[in-house]
Design an enzyme around this catalytic site. Structure first.
Site, PDB file in Angstrom:
ATOM      1  N   HIS A 174      33.509  40.107  50.188  1.00 23.95           N
ATOM      2  CA  HIS A 174      33.161  41.526  50.220  1.00 23.95           C
ATOM      3  C   HIS A 174      32.202  41.885  49.088  1.00 23.95           C
ATOM      4  O   HIS A 174      31.970  41.103  48.162  1.00 23.95           O
ATOM      5  CB  HIS A 174      34.419  42.398  50.154  1.00 23.95           C
ATOM      6  CG  HIS A 174      35.209  42.280  48.881  1.00 23.95           C
ATOM      7  ND1 HIS A 174      34.820  42.868  47.699  1.00 23.95           N
ATOM      8  CD2 HIS A 174      36.381  41.652  48.616  1.00 23.95           C
ATOM      9  CE1 HIS A 174      35.706  42.624  46.762  1.00 23.95           C
ATOM     10  NE2 HIS A 174      36.671  41.873  47.279  1.00 23.95           N
ATOM     11  N   CYS A 187      39.146  36.929  45.805  1.00 23.27           N
ATOM     12  CA  CYS A 187      38.133  37.160  46.829  1.00 23.27           C
ATOM     13  C   CYS A 187      36.786  36.605  46.387  1.00 23.27           C
ATOM     14  O   CYS A 187      36.550  36.356  45.203  1.00 23.27           O
ATOM     15  CB  CYS A 187      37.995  38.652  47.124  1.00 23.27           C
ATOM     16  SG  CYS A 187      39.450  39.382  47.896  1.00 23.27           S
TER      17      CYS A 187
END
Length: 368
Positions: free
Chosen positions: A295, A313
């Site tokens: 992301h 992430c």
């Protein structure tokens, strides 16, 4: 009588009359009677020596079961209900002209409980080359072999693959290698009426057809070089700087191994009680069931390509995250390397590719 005279012929034996006996109709009714019959069938009537004139299979309320009738066979085309009484009726006419009745009555089995099955793939959807097929059962399955034998996967091109039970409630099918682009896949799970063990039976069948995309998109995430590369059909499209989990503890370590894109959101809140944050990010692509995403995180741009500072992430800049978001679909692989912790059962969907082929096939309930 002279020596050359012929003796008179002996009288011939009488010839028996030829009787043209035409065969009688002979019926085969399946099942003609019984208790505890599987409602999945088969239910059929066959005839030799004649033709069926009418066949009906009706329940206790008089409702007829759908079926197909030809001259020599009637076959039910729908499943029956559990714990129901059904009655045969009809007749066949033999070649001798005599009518033979179709008769019989039976009761289907009464399960102690029913187990439902659902799939992770959708009908007529398109997926990436790493997409596993997952069947989820509403209760633990005891007789896994019985259930697995009722599940088949067929493909438009030759594809080696196998079922593996990753838990008592999940059976996954994946190919040995990534799917070939443009492969069409049909999944048939015919478990209605199948014994699941412990008195449980299947409550529904499931049939799904989907397709593998016409391109092989693969992302390669290297946590040591801090790069995120995107390949299409083996050609490098993009090489982005990235930041991954800082790996100061297990919870923040990006897992190594082949991840599978699960879903994506243009905007998504990221909430963690463990790490104490609640933020909204853009172009979020989920790659595992343990909370790992690719992301946007513009705040880490100074660290991207240099240092791992996230909570697990893959962080990209907004523009680069959108490029990946636009390119990827569910089922695309993201191959992560460089960390000491690999994907496993605790990471939930999808850790299928963490198992080599021998380990995968060892989880099949049907051997040989």
């Amino acid at each position: 009588m002279t020596a050359c005279s012929a003796a008179p012929d002996a009288p011939s034996a009488p010839t028996a009359p030829v009787v043209d006996e035409k065969p009688k109709a002979a019926l085969t009714v399946t099942p003609a009677s019984g208790e505890g019959i599987s409602p999945a069938g088969p239910f059929e009537v066959g005839v030799t020596g004649g033709a069926l004139t009418a066949v009906a299979l009706t329940n206790a309320e008089g409702k007829a079961v759908k079926g197909e009738l030809t001259a020599d066979r009637w076959v039910a085309t729908e499943d029956l209900g559990y714990d129901k009484v059904y009655t045969w009726s009809g007749s066949a006419k033999g070649q001798d002209g005599a009518e033979v009745p179709v008769s019989g009555s039976f009761r289907t089995l009464k399960p102690q409980r029913l187990t439902n099955v659902s799939a992770n793939v959708g009908d007529h959807e398109t997926y990436g080359i790493a997409m596993p097929i997952k069947m989820t059962f509403s209760a633990p399955v005891q007789d896994k072999a019985s259930v697995q034998k009722a599940m088949t996967v067929t493909t438009s091109v030759p594809t080696e693959g196998a079922w593996a039970w990753l838990s008592d409630t999940e059976a996954h099918w994946r190919p040995r290698e990534y799917w070939k682009p443009n492969t069409e896949v049909s999944v048939d799970v015919n478990v209605y009426g199948v014994p699941f063990g412990g008195g449980a039976y299947g409550s529904n069948d499931l049939h799904v057809q989907f397709k593998i995309a016409d391109r092989a998109l693969v992302a390669k995430a290297n946590t040591k070089t801090h790069r995120f590369e995107i390949y299409r059909d083996g050609v490098l499209l993009h090489d982005f700087p990235a930041s991954y989990g800082k790996a100061d503890e297990a919870m923040s370590t990006t897992r190594s191994g082949t991840h599978v894109v699960m879903a994506k959101w243009a905007k998504r809140p990221m909430v963690s009680q463990y790490f104490g944050y609640n933020v909204e990010v853009m172009w979020a692509v989920q790659i595992s069931g343990n909370g790992e995403f690719v992301h946007e995180n513009n705040k880490t741009i100074p660290k991207q390509g240099k240092e791992n500072v996230s909570h697990g992430c893959a962080n990209l800049s907004e523009a680069r995250a959108k490029i990946f978001y636009d390119l990827t679909i569910a089922g695309d692989p993201v191959e992560v390397v460089g960390t000491a912790i690999t994907l496993g059962p605790e990471d939930r969907d999808y850790w299928d590719w963490a198992l080599d082929w021998a380990a995968w096939t060892a989880k099949s309930a049907v051997k040989g």
